[in-house]
Motif scaffolding. Structure first.
Motif, PDB file in Angstrom:
ATOM      1  N   ILE A 133       0.336-121.332  79.215  1.00 18.32           N
ATOM      2  CA  ILE A 133       1.704-120.875  79.471  1.00 18.32           C
ATOM      3  C   ILE A 133       2.041-119.673  78.585  1.00 18.32           C
ATOM      4  O   ILE A 133       2.546-118.658  79.057  1.00 18.32           O
ATOM      5  N   VAL A 134       1.724-119.808  77.302  1.00 19.96           N
ATOM      6  CA  VAL A 134       2.066-118.727  76.371  1.00 19.96           C
ATOM      7  C   VAL A 134       1.320-117.440  76.743  1.00 19.96           C
ATOM      8  O   VAL A 134       1.902-116.355  76.747  1.00 19.96           O
ATOM      9  N   SER A 135       0.056-117.549  77.105  1.00 20.55           N
ATOM     10  CA  SER A 135      -0.669-116.309  77.391  1.00 20.55           C
ATOM     11  C   SER A 135      -0.218-115.711  78.724  1.00 20.55           C
ATOM     12  O   SER A 135      -0.185-114.491  78.869  1.00 20.55           O
ATOM     13  N   ALA A 136       0.169-116.552  79.676  1.00 20.18           N
ATOM     14  CA  ALA A 136       0.714-116.005  80.931  1.00 20.18           C
ATOM     15  C   ALA A 136       1.996-115.230  80.634  1.00 20.18           C
ATOM     16  O   ALA A 136       2.196-114.110  81.108  1.00 20.18           O
ATOM     17  N   TYR A 137       2.830-115.838  79.815  1.00 20.73           N
ATOM     18  CA  TYR A 137       4.094-115.192  79.460  1.00 20.73           C
ATOM     19  C   TYR A 137       3.856-113.890  78.696  1.00 20.73           C
ATOM     20  O   TYR A 137       4.439-112.846  79.008  1.00 20.73           O
ATOM     21  N   LEU A 138       2.978-113.943  77.703  1.00 20.02           N
ATOM     22  CA  LEU A 138       2.743-112.738  76.903  1.00 20.02           C
ATOM     23  C   LEU A 138       2.090-111.636  77.723  1.00 20.02           C
ATOM     24  O   LEU A 138       2.355-110.463  77.509  1.00 20.02           O
ATOM     25  N   SER A 139       1.241-112.024  78.667  1.00 18.80           N
ATOM     26  CA  SER A 139       0.606-110.958  79.437  1.00 18.80           C
ATOM     27  C   SER A 139       1.631-110.255  80.332  1.00 18.80           C
ATOM     28  O   SER A 139       1.471-109.089  80.637  1.00 18.80           O
ATOM     29  N   GLU A 140       2.702-110.944  80.681  1.00 14.09           N
ATOM     30  CA  GLU A 140       3.765-110.266  81.417  1.00 14.09           C
ATOM     31  C   GLU A 140       4.655-109.439  80.490  1.00 14.09           C
ATOM     32  O   GLU A 140       5.013-108.319  80.806  1.00 14.09           O
ATOM     33  N   GLU A 141       4.966-110.001  79.353  1.00 14.08           N
ATOM     34  CA  GLU A 141       5.875-109.320  78.430  1.00 14.08           C
ATOM     35  C   GLU A 141       5.221-108.132  77.728  1.00 14.08           C
ATOM     36  O   GLU A 141       5.883-107.149  77.421  1.00 14.08           O
ATOM     37  N   LEU A 142       3.957-108.268  77.406  1.00 15.34           N
ATOM     38  CA  LEU A 142       3.285-107.229  76.602  1.00 15.34           C
ATOM     39  C   LEU A 142       2.270-106.449  77.432  1.00 15.34           C
ATOM     40  O   LEU A 142       1.586-105.597  76.915  1.00 15.34           O
ATOM     41  N   GLU A 143       2.173-106.788  78.663  1.00 16.09           N
ATOM     42  CA  GLU A 143       1.231-106.187  79.609  1.00 16.09           C
ATOM     43  C   GLU A 143      -0.221-106.581  79.387  1.00 16.09           C
ATOM     44  O   GLU A 143      -1.027-106.568  80.303  1.00 16.09           O
ATOM     45  N   VAL A 144      -0.582-106.935  78.173  1.00 18.12           N
ATOM     46  CA  VAL A 144      -1.951-107.380  77.946  1.00 18.12           C
ATOM     47  C   VAL A 144      -1.933-108.560  76.984  1.00 18.12           C
ATOM     48  O   VAL A 144      -1.125-108.607  76.065  1.00 18.12           O
ATOM     49  N   CYS A 145      -2.821-109.495  77.269  1.00 14.19           N
ATOM     50  CA  CYS A 145      -2.964-110.653  76.401  1.00 14.19           C
ATOM     51  C   CYS A 145      -4.240-111.366  76.837  1.00 14.19           C
ATOM     52  O   CYS A 145      -4.495-111.532  78.024  1.00 14.19           O
ATOM     53  N   SER A 146      -5.075-111.739  75.878  1.00 19.07           N
ATOM     54  CA  SER A 146      -6.295-112.482  76.225  1.00 19.07           C
ATOM     55  C   SER A 146      -6.137-113.934  75.830  1.00 19.07           C
ATOM     56  O   SER A 146      -5.394-114.252  74.905  1.00 19.07           O
ATOM     57  N   TRP A 147      -6.869-114.759  76.499  1.00 16.32           N
ATOM     58  CA  TRP A 147      -6.858-116.191  76.193  1.00 16.32           C
ATOM     59  C   TRP A 147      -8.281-116.572  75.770  1.00 16.32           C
ATOM     60  O   TRP A 147      -9.245-116.184  76.429  1.00 16.32           O
ATOM     61  N   MET A 148      -8.408-117.248  74.668  1.00 19.58           N
ATOM     62  CA  MET A 148      -9.739-117.722  74.277  1.00 19.58           C
ATOM     63  C   MET A 148      -9.702-119.228  74.081  1.00 19.58           C
ATOM     64  O   MET A 148      -8.705-119.782  73.630  1.00 19.58           O
ATOM     65  N   ASP A 149     -10.826-119.852  74.389  1.00 15.02           N
ATOM     66  CA  ASP A 149     -10.966-121.288  74.201  1.00 15.02           C
ATOM     67  C   ASP A 149     -11.473-121.527  72.781  1.00 15.02           C
ATOM     68  O   ASP A 149     -12.591-121.125  72.443  1.00 15.02           O
ATOM     69  N   ALA A 150     -10.644-122.161  71.969  1.00 12.70           N
ATOM     70  CA  ALA A 150     -11.010-122.380  70.566  1.00 12.70           C
ATOM     71  C   ALA A 150     -12.293-123.196  70.443  1.00 12.70           C
ATOM     72  O   ALA A 150     -12.977-123.144  69.416  1.00 12.70           O
ATOM     73  N   ARG A 151     -12.640-123.913  71.493  1.00  9.55           N
ATOM     74  CA  ARG A 151     -13.857-124.723  71.435  1.00  9.55           C
ATOM     75  C   ARG A 151     -15.110-123.865  71.496  1.00  9.55           C
ATOM     76  O   ARG A 151     -16.201-124.330  71.173  1.00  9.55           O
ATOM     77  N   ASP A 152     -14.937-122.588  71.896  1.00 13.10           N
ATOM     78  CA  ASP A 152     -16.067-121.662  71.847  1.00 13.10           C
ATOM     79  C   ASP A 152     -16.162-120.978  70.488  1.00 13.10           C
ATOM     80  O   ASP A 152     -17.066-120.183  70.261  1.00 13.10           O
ATOM     81  N   LEU A 153     -15.191-121.230  69.637  1.00 12.67           N
ATOM     82  CA  LEU A 153     -15.111-120.496  68.367  1.00 12.67           C
ATOM     83  C   LEU A 153     -15.235-121.400  67.144  1.00 12.67           C
ATOM     84  O   LEU A 153     -15.853-121.027  66.152  1.00 12.67           O
ATOM     85  N   VAL A 154     -14.603-122.555  67.209  1.00 16.14           N
ATOM     86  CA  VAL A 154     -14.592-123.456  66.050  1.00 16.14           C
ATOM     87  C   VAL A 154     -15.617-124.573  66.269  1.00 16.14           C
ATOM     88  O   VAL A 154     -15.401-125.478  67.081  1.00 16.14           O
ATOM     89  N   ARG A 155     -16.713-124.477  65.582  1.00 18.47           N
ATOM     90  CA  ARG A 155     -17.767-125.481  65.675  1.00 18.47           C
ATOM     91  C   ARG A 155     -17.524-126.541  64.602  1.00 18.47           C
ATOM     92  O   ARG A 155     -17.266-126.204  63.445  1.00 18.47           O
ATOM     93  N   THR A 156     -17.583-127.777  65.007  1.00 22.09           N
ATOM     94  CA  THR A 156     -17.334-128.862  64.050  1.00 22.09           C
ATOM     95  C   THR A 156     -18.445-129.910  64.144  1.00 22.09           C
ATOM     96  O   THR A 156     -19.282-129.865  65.051  1.00 22.09           O
ATOM     97  N   ASP A 157     -18.379-130.868  63.230  1.00 23.36           N
ATOM     98  CA  ASP A 157     -19.258-132.028  63.349  1.00 23.36           C
ATOM     99  C   ASP A 157     -18.634-132.992  64.363  1.00 23.36           C
ATOM    100  O   ASP A 157     -17.617-132.665  64.992  1.00 23.36           O
ATOM    101  N   ALA A 158     -19.203-134.170  64.511  1.00 23.21           N
ATOM    102  CA  ALA A 158     -18.736-135.101  65.547  1.00 23.21           C
ATOM    103  C   ALA A 158     -17.829-136.189  64.973  1.00 23.21           C
ATOM    104  O   ALA A 158     -17.678-137.252  65.566  1.00 23.21           O
ATOM    105  N   MET A 159     -17.194-135.908  63.823  1.00 20.26           N
ATOM    106  CA  MET A 159     -16.230-136.856  63.245  1.00 20.26           C
ATOM    107  C   MET A 159     -14.944-136.734  64.033  1.00 20.26           C
ATOM    108  O   MET A 159     -13.997-136.048  63.611  1.00 20.26           O
TER     109      MET A 159
END
Ligand code: ASP
Ligand code: MG
Length: 251
Positions: A105-131
């Protein structure tokens, strides 16, 4: 959007938590499902609530609705399957949808308000253990992932800022969703700041900053203009809920 407009041309990463009481509502879904109760109505209510807000902030942005609904379908499919034998793993997979929805929702809104906005999946960025439910960050692996996603190497499209991503969630090496512990979004912001060598982190709250005591409980509290990391850790350690000690650690 109003805040981001103050920083044109800056490489901003916006870390977003789930909306309102969504995480608590998703926790109820987890418990009820485990107790064998039907959870369809709860998911329907969450879908209606999110759609309503989406329609309010970006009326007529049909693609955004499709993306949002895809995540709801994904959750329903997950809920229709059999639970794994690790309840905490199931918890993480379910509860993480709060952040996936809110960032859509936030990135859809920002891409309209600011003309550009990217969305990234934090699961592709933050690697964790399995706890599960209290996953620990694998800093080296996360640093590599972040570098890969944010570098503009040959043949790679340069990242278009601002980037919106989720707080609170990450993934194991096998791509299984994890969470960093309740109220973990600020911690995520600090993790990203550390990994990206950010200039600063700003945490937007319902108070204008850190006070020397809880402004909701004491009449004469002073807003602090500066505080050392050590003092901030002490303040948070002794109960200042505005910031969690673990958030300060990566900073
Ligand atoms: N949505 C998560 C929670 O409510 C993370 C956060 O709010 O920081 O715990
Ligand atoms: Mg929250």
């Amino acid at each position: 959007a109003r805040v981001l407009k103050h920083f044109p041309g800056e490489d901003l990463l916006v870390v977003v938590s789930a909306m309102g009481k969504t995480t608590n509502a998703l926790e109820r879904v987890v418990w009820d499902r485990r107790a064998g109760k039907a959870v369809k109505d709860q998911v329907d209510a969450l879908r209606q609530g999110h759609l309503k807000i989406l329609h309010e902030v970006v009326p007529g942005f049909e693609e955004a609705e499709v993306w949002l609904l895809e995540y709801f379908d994904e959750l329903e499919e997950l809920l229709g399957g059999t639970p794994t034998n690790d309840p905490d793993q199931d918890y993480d997979r379910i509860v993480s949808y709060g952040e996936l929805w809110s960032t859509q929702i936030v990135s859809a809104y920002l891409s309209e308000e600011l003309e550009v906005c990217s969305w990234m999946d934090a699961r592709d960025l933050v690697r964790t253990d399995a706890m599960h439910r209290a996953a620990r960050v694998d800093w080296d692996a996360s640093a590599d992932l972040v570098k890969e996603c944010f570098s503009s190497g040959e043949g790679q499209e340069p990242v278009r800022f601002p980037v919106v991503t989720q707080g609170f969630i990450g993934a194991t090496e096998d791509g299984i969703t994890t969470t960093l512990g309740r109220e973990g979004s600020d911690f995520s912001a600090a993790i990203f700041a550390y990994l990206l060598d950010a200039e600063s982190v700003t945490i937007w709250k319902d108070v204008p900053g850190l006070f020397h005591a809880d402004p909701n409980r004491f009449p004469d509290t002073k807003l602090l203009s500066h505080i050392s990391y050590r003092e901030a850790i002490e303040l948070s350690y002794f109960g200042a809920s505005v910031i969690h000690p673990r958030t300060l650690q990566p900073l």
